[in-house]
Scaffold this motif. Structure first.
Motif, short mmCIF file in Angstrom:
data_model
loop_
_atom_site.label_atom_id
_atom_site.label_comp_id
_atom_site.label_asym_id
_atom_site.label_seq_id
_atom_site.Cartn_x
_atom_site.Cartn_y
_atom_site.Cartn_z
N ALA A 1 -1.30 -11.16 4.25
CA ALA A 1 -0.90 -10.20 5.27
C ALA A 1 -2.06 -9.29 5.64
O ALA A 1 -2.24 -8.93 6.82
CB ALA A 1 0.28 -9.38 4.78
N ARG A 2 -2.86 -8.89 4.66
CA ARG A 2 -4.02 -8.05 4.94
C ARG A 2 -5.00 -8.75 5.87
O ARG A 2 -5.55 -8.15 6.80
CB ARG A 2 -4.71 -7.67 3.63
N ALA A 3 -5.20 -10.07 5.65
CA ALA A 3 -6.10 -10.82 6.53
C ALA A 3 -5.56 -10.89 7.95
O ALA A 3 -6.33 -10.86 8.92
CB ALA A 3 -6.31 -12.22 5.96
N ARG A 4 -4.24 -10.98 8.06
CA ARG A 4 -3.61 -11.09 9.38
C ARG A 4 -3.46 -9.71 10.04
O ARG A 4 -3.58 -9.60 11.26
CB ARG A 4 -2.23 -11.73 9.21
N ARG A 5 -3.17 -8.69 9.25
CA ARG A 5 -2.90 -7.35 9.79
C ARG A 5 -3.77 -6.33 9.04
O ARG A 5 -3.29 -5.59 8.17
CB ARG A 5 -1.43 -7.00 9.62
N PRO A 6 -5.05 -6.27 9.34
CA PRO A 6 -5.95 -5.39 8.57
C PRO A 6 -5.59 -3.92 8.64
O PRO A 6 -5.97 -3.15 7.75
CB PRO A 6 -7.33 -5.67 9.20
N ASP A 7 -4.87 -3.48 9.66
CA ASP A 7 -4.52 -2.06 9.79
C ASP A 7 -3.16 -1.72 9.18
O ASP A 7 -2.76 -0.55 9.19
CB ASP A 7 -4.51 -1.66 11.27
N ALA A 8 -2.44 -2.70 8.68
CA ALA A 8 -1.13 -2.42 8.08
C ALA A 8 -1.31 -1.64 6.78
O ALA A 8 -2.32 -1.77 6.08
CB ALA A 8 -0.38 -3.72 7.82
N PHE A 9 -0.29 -0.83 6.45
CA PHE A 9 -0.30 -0.10 5.19
C PHE A 9 0.50 -0.90 4.17
O PHE A 9 1.66 -1.25 4.41
CB PHE A 9 0.32 1.28 5.38
N ILE A 10 -0.13 -1.20 3.02
CA ILE A 10 0.50 -2.04 2.01
C ILE A 10 0.70 -1.23 0.74
O ILE A 10 -0.26 -0.67 0.18
CB ILE A 10 -0.34 -3.30 1.74
N LEU A 11 1.96 -1.16 0.28
CA LEU A 11 2.37 -0.34 -0.85
C LEU A 11 3.08 -1.22 -1.88
O LEU A 11 3.96 -2.01 -1.53
CB LEU A 11 3.33 0.76 -0.36
N LEU A 12 2.71 -1.08 -3.15
CA LEU A 12 3.36 -1.80 -4.24
C LEU A 12 4.07 -0.82 -5.16
O LEU A 12 3.54 0.27 -5.46
CB LEU A 12 2.35 -2.60 -5.06
N GLY A 13 5.26 -1.19 -5.61
CA GLY A 13 5.98 -0.42 -6.60
C GLY A 13 6.70 -1.36 -7.55
O GLY A 13 6.52 -2.57 -7.50
N GLY A 14 7.51 -0.80 -8.42
CA GLY A 14 8.26 -1.61 -9.37
C GLY A 14 7.67 -1.54 -10.76
O GLY A 14 6.59 -0.98 -10.99
N PRO A 15 8.36 -2.16 -11.74
CA PRO A 15 7.92 -2.06 -13.14
C PRO A 15 6.54 -2.66 -13.43
O PRO A 15 5.92 -2.28 -14.41
CB PRO A 15 9.01 -2.83 -13.90
N SER A 16 6.06 -3.60 -12.59
CA SER A 16 4.76 -4.21 -12.87
C SER A 16 3.58 -3.35 -12.45
O SER A 16 2.45 -3.63 -12.82
CB SER A 16 4.66 -5.59 -12.20
N VAL A 17 3.81 -2.33 -11.67
CA VAL A 17 2.71 -1.46 -11.25
C VAL A 17 2.23 -0.68 -12.47
O VAL A 17 3.02 0.00 -13.13
CB VAL A 17 3.17 -0.50 -10.14
N PRO A 18 0.94 -0.77 -12.81
CA PRO A 18 0.45 -0.06 -14.00
C PRO A 18 0.51 1.45 -13.81
O PRO A 18 -0.01 1.98 -12.84
CB PRO A 18 -0.99 -0.56 -14.15
N ARG A 19 1.14 2.14 -14.76
CA ARG A 19 1.32 3.59 -14.62
C ARG A 19 0.30 4.41 -15.40
O ARG A 19 0.18 5.60 -15.17
CB ARG A 19 2.74 3.97 -15.06
N ARG A 20 -0.42 3.80 -16.33
CA ARG A 20 -1.50 4.53 -17.00
C ARG A 20 -2.63 4.73 -16.00
O ARG A 20 -3.04 3.79 -15.31
CB ARG A 20 -1.97 3.77 -18.22
N PRO A 21 -3.17 5.96 -15.87
CA PRO A 21 -4.13 6.25 -14.79
C PRO A 21 -5.31 5.30 -14.71
O PRO A 21 -5.67 4.83 -13.62
CB PRO A 21 -4.58 7.68 -15.12
N ASP A 22 -5.93 4.98 -15.85
CA ASP A 22 -7.10 4.09 -15.81
C ASP A 22 -6.70 2.69 -15.37
O ASP A 22 -7.45 2.02 -14.64
CB ASP A 22 -7.80 4.06 -17.16
N GLU A 23 -5.52 2.25 -15.78
CA GLU A 23 -5.07 0.91 -15.40
C GLU A 23 -4.67 0.87 -13.93
O GLU A 23 -4.88 -0.15 -13.25
CB GLU A 23 -3.90 0.48 -16.29
#
Length: 640
Positions: free
Chosen positions: A81-103
């Motif tokens: 999607a980024r290649a097709r829509r370079p100006d789109a805003f892409i956001l990830l959430g959910g349990p797999s998103v690393p929550r430790r700051p360095d990670e």
């Protein structure tokens, strides 16, 4: 503004309506400006990634709810999607998103297709992100995010943390606001619905990241909203409801919710099955929720999960405040009231040894018909305490990244493999001990849960006085030492092949000879190897029993093996059969607390019509496993 929220199906999970994505969309629509200026929709179908991108090629915002069963696929869709829509805003959430700051910073550096990640509960964060984008305000003002920020030394900017939801008044239900109606109208045909009645878990098990809210207060969702969701599910004739609370039964209103489900079921016929996880420190008072389901004619299967029975292990994973004696007593009560239970056990937990695991496995085999256990390999979840560098070092945790069970497929266009991190050794459980425990655990799973030797196990322990661990370990040793080409050797080879596949970082499931490209879990493959050997497997087990146990105990166990073979259909079995036994096993199974009578008995067995009609080994196995998991008979036994 075009907004698409993705929560992609996982083929190893329930094919259910995507609750997380639905909550994001429904809550965002409560905002007046978002409702007017943004068009929001949910997508869940796991198609070729290019097809997914084609369907949202005008999107200004793409959001993804991720977990281990869809994370890699979600990132691949985001990359395209980024290649097709370079100006789109892409956001990830959910349990797999690393929550430790360095990670979190490392994740953003490693995935340039992602603009930001959201932490914790997402409803209000997602709403605020959309509102900020519409207003043209900086996202740094939105709590609960990690943003790509080139000016920061680590490449990421963490916004202030967002507190947990206490009042759900600002959120909305996708069942009730039309979000899921649109999804169903677009072609989704769910067989299951997921609901939550509360969020949070007071326990702190180190291997868990339940709802991203472990060791926290429990907050209840509005009761009228729950009643509306139940009515919506029933009106659409969805048969299966999964209540995803971490500890159902702990709140005073939980029994009342079950009675409401029962009232709806009486009026509509749905739902037909409800599953939940009973509170971990359950008592007979908490069992009222299960009894209420039975009262209303709704099927369920009660999970009473120990994970391990060794106090040292439970202390290491912060589960020592959970009372195992209560779970064992509840099993007895459930048996008296005709309610099946299952226990969950985990191989690879910190401080677990081969001996402690073998003892736990023996304890997992209850004397109650219908009970079972599920054996899992310990997974390292991204944000669980066990995944921290400190816990890994403290316990010497060694892992492999392995293909998730049902994702190991070939030839699927655009298919993306998903991986999970599996523990294969700790300081207390070296790899060699892990392999030995793996073989014992999954052989016992086939023997007990899949009825390969379930009668033998009970007769040996309760009528012949044979220690269950000694019996199972002896059989495993006999399989390892068996002559090449024997049935026992072929079963042992299945266990070794599956262990090798995990240790090599390949797959959790593998094909079996004669069943085409179908992939089998370990215990299913063990069952297949034993049954396709015809009577050879049981002949060899009977000979081993006679040679291993002296006197009457050996005679009882050997005769029980013959009885087990007699009532266990195999591929190709079509005609009824009759056989005589020295002991009256049929009468004993009806009253297992009575002594086993040494009384010559002749019986007749007929495989079920469905199994007798199976045209090949694969069809037979699927039919057999379906019957076992449904607690249905695989044949009928009568006096000859």
């Amino acid at each position: 503004m075009e907004v698409v929220v993705h929560q992609f199906d996982g083929v190893s999970t329930l094919q259910a309506l995507p609750l997380a994505a639905g909550l994001l969309v429904a809550t965002a629509r409560r905002d007046a400006r978002v409702a007017v200026e943004a068009r929001l929709r949910v997508t869940a179908a796991r198609l070729d990634p290019d097809a997914v991108v084609d369907a949202c090629d005008r999107a200004d915002v793409l959001a993804f709810s991720t977990y281990v069963w869809n994370e890699r696929y979600s990132l691949e869709v985001a990359r395209r999607a980024r290649a097709r829509r370079p100006d789109a805003f892409i956001l990830l959430g959910g349990p797999s998103v690393p929550r430790r700051p360095d990670e979190a910073a490392a994740f953003l550096r490693g995935h340039p297709e992602v603009d930001a990640v959201a932490f914790g509960e997402g409803e209000l964060t997602f709403r605020d992100v959309l509102r900020a984008l519409l207003d043209g305000r900086p996202l740094a003002e939105v709590p609960g995010l990690a943003l790509r920020a080139g000016g920061c030394p680590d490449g990421a900017l963490l916004t202030p943390p967002r507190g947990r939801l206490v009042d759900f008044g600002d959120t909305a239900s996708p069942y009730l606001d039309g979000t899921f109606d649109a999804l169903v109208a677009a072609g989704a045909a769910p067989t299951a619905a997921i609901v939550e009645t509360n969020r949070g878990c007071p326990f702190a098990c180190t291997f868990c990241d339940w709802g991203q809210a472990v060791a926290s207060r429990v907050h209840e969702l509005p009761l009228d909203r729950l009643h509306g969701e139940i009515a919506w599910i029933a009106a659409r004739r969805i048969p299966y409801v999964y209540i995803v609370d971490a500890n159902y039964g702990m709140r005073r209103r939980d029994v009342d919710i079950i009675h409401e489900i029962g009232r709806v079921k009486a009026a509509t016929g749905f739902p037909q099955y409800v599953f939940f996880h009973l509170t971990k420190n359950a008592t007979e008072r908490h069992l009222a929720v299960v009894l209420a389901l039975k009262e209303h004619g709704i099927a369920t299967h009660l999970a009473l999960s120990a994970q391990d029975f060794e106090p040292r292990v439970l202390l290491a994973v912060k589960r020592d405040n959970i009372r195992l004696d209560r779970a064992l007593e509840l099993r007895r009560v459930c048996h008296e009231r005709g309610i099946p239970t299952f226990n969950e056990l985990i191989l690879g937990l910190p401080q677990q040894t081969y001996d402690s695991f073998a003892d736990s496995m023996a304890k997992a085999v209850t004397p109650y018909p219908g009970d079972a256990f599920n054996l899992y390999l310990a997974r390292v979840l991204p944000n669980a305490e066990m995944a921290s560098p400190e816990e890994r070092a403290r316990h010497g945790i060694e892992t492999r990244h392995v293909l998730i069970a049902s994702f190991h497929r070939a030839g699927a266009g655009g298919h993306v493999d998903e991986m999970e991190e599996v523990v294969v050794a700790t300081r207390a459980l070296p790899v060699a001990d892990w392999r030995r425990a793996f073989g014992l655990g999954y052989f016992l799973a086939a023997a007990h849960n899949l009825r390969l030797l379930d009668v033998v196990l009970q007769v040996a322990r309760r009528a012949a006085g044979v220690d269950l661990r000694i019996l199972v370990e002896g059989l495993c040793a006999a399989m390892a030492a068996a002559a090449p080409g024997s049935a026992l050797a072929r079963v042992h080879a299945v266990l070794e092949r599956h262990a090798d596949a995990i240790l090599d970082g390949r797959a959790m499931v593998l094909p079996a000879e004669g069943t085409g490209d179908h992939l089998w879990a370990v215990e299913d493959a063990v069952l297949h190897a034993a049954l396709v050997a015809g009577g050879g497997f049981y002949d060899e087990v009977e000979a081993w029993a006679r040679a291993t146990f002296p006197g009457r105990a050996g005679a009882i166990v050997a005769d029980a093996v013959r009885y087990q073979r007699f009532l266990t259909p195999a591929p190709g079995d079509r005609a009824p059969r009759a056989e005589g036994f020295a002991f009256d096993f049929d009468a004993w199974r009806a009253r297992p607390d009575d002594p086993l009578a040494e009384r010559p008995t002749r019986l007749r067995f007929a495989p079920s019509p469905a199994l007798a009609a199976a045209h090949d080994a694969r069809a037979f196995m699927l039919g057999y496993l379906g019957a076992v998991h449904a607690r249905a008979p695989t044949g009928t036994t009568t006096a000859a």
